[in-house]
Design a protein around this motif. Structure first.
Motif, mmCIF file in Angstrom:
data_model
loop_
_atom_site.group_PDB
_atom_site.id
_atom_site.type_symbol
_atom_site.label_atom_id
_atom_site.label_comp_id
_atom_site.label_asym_id
_atom_site.label_seq_id
_atom_site.Cartn_x
_atom_site.Cartn_y
_atom_site.Cartn_z
ATOM 1 N N ASN A 34 0.881 -1.150 0.000
ATOM 2 C CA ASN A 34 0.000 0.000 0.000
ATOM 3 C C ASN A 34 0.925 1.207 0.000
ATOM 4 N N GLY A 36 0.481 4.204 0.418
ATOM 5 C CA GLY A 36 0.123 5.336 1.250
ATOM 6 C C GLY A 36 -0.892 6.257 0.595
ATOM 7 N N MET A 40 -7.203 2.242 3.372
ATOM 8 C CA MET A 40 -7.168 0.838 3.753
ATOM 9 C C MET A 40 -8.377 0.475 4.599
ATOM 10 N N HIS A 43 -8.739 -3.176 5.377
ATOM 11 C CA HIS A 43 -7.513 -3.932 5.675
ATOM 12 C C HIS A 43 -7.596 -4.511 7.082
ATOM 13 N N ASN A 63 -6.718 5.861 6.647
ATOM 14 C CA ASN A 63 -6.127 6.798 5.694
ATOM 15 C C ASN A 63 -4.600 6.709 5.657
ATOM 16 N N ASN A 64 -4.056 5.581 6.121
ATOM 17 C CA ASN A 64 -2.612 5.304 6.131
ATOM 18 C C ASN A 64 -1.832 6.196 7.091
ATOM 19 N N ARG A 65 -2.501 6.683 8.113
ATOM 20 C CA ARG A 65 -1.860 7.449 9.169
ATOM 21 C C ARG A 65 -1.960 6.640 10.452
ATOM 22 N N ARG A 80 2.733 8.488 9.081
ATOM 23 C CA ARG A 80 2.103 7.612 8.097
ATOM 24 C C ARG A 80 2.715 6.220 8.214
ATOM 25 N N TYR A 81 2.011 5.263 7.655
ATOM 26 C CA TYR A 81 2.514 3.895 7.648
ATOM 27 C C TYR A 81 2.167 3.242 6.324
ATOM 28 N N GLN A 82 2.893 2.164 6.041
ATOM 29 C CA GLN A 82 2.660 1.377 4.831
ATOM 30 C C GLN A 82 2.781 -0.090 5.209
#
Length: 118
Positions: A34, A36, A40, A43, A63-65, A80-82
């Motif tokens: 993903n 970013g 998700m 997920h 929202n990938n944060r 943020r994260y992935q």
């Protein structure tokens, strides 16, 4: 003399201060990361992850944060994260980076063990 080819996973290398770091090759069998950008929402790792004592709390947002609380300090770290497969990478808004791995429903991150909070 016969030329030998390096293994396929030796596709990229970075040399810094005499230390060689090999980057693995991507294969079609690997999970697409993903990047970013895409939310998700569905997920399985989105949600709250906490240490057994409840002191560290990671909220992985759709929202990938992420928002990490420590003890009484809410939002101690944000960024943020992935997620790629079972591997997670974090980029804190202050520039700090970290990673972790999900194994059997448990998040192992920076020496901590976090469990899914239902």
């Amino acid at each position: 003399m016969q030329e030998t080819k390096p293994p396929i996973y030796w596709t990229r290398a970075l040399v810094v201060a005499g230390i060689i770091t090999i980057f693995p090759a991507a294969t079609s069998a690997q999970t697409t990361p993903n990047e970013g950008n895409a939310p998700m929402t569905d997920h399985p790792y989105v949600g709250m992850w906490v240490t057994k004592d409840g002191r560290i709390r990671h909220q992985l947002l759709a929202n990938n944060r992420y928002d990490e609380a420590r003890g009484e300090r809410e939002s101690a770290y944000q960024g943020r994260y992935q997620v790629t497969g079972n591997y997670i990478e974090y980029w804190d808004d202050t520039g700090f980076t970290a990673d972790g791995e999900f194994i059997d429903g448990v998040l192992y991150h920076a020496g901590m063990v976090l469990y899914r909070k239902e």
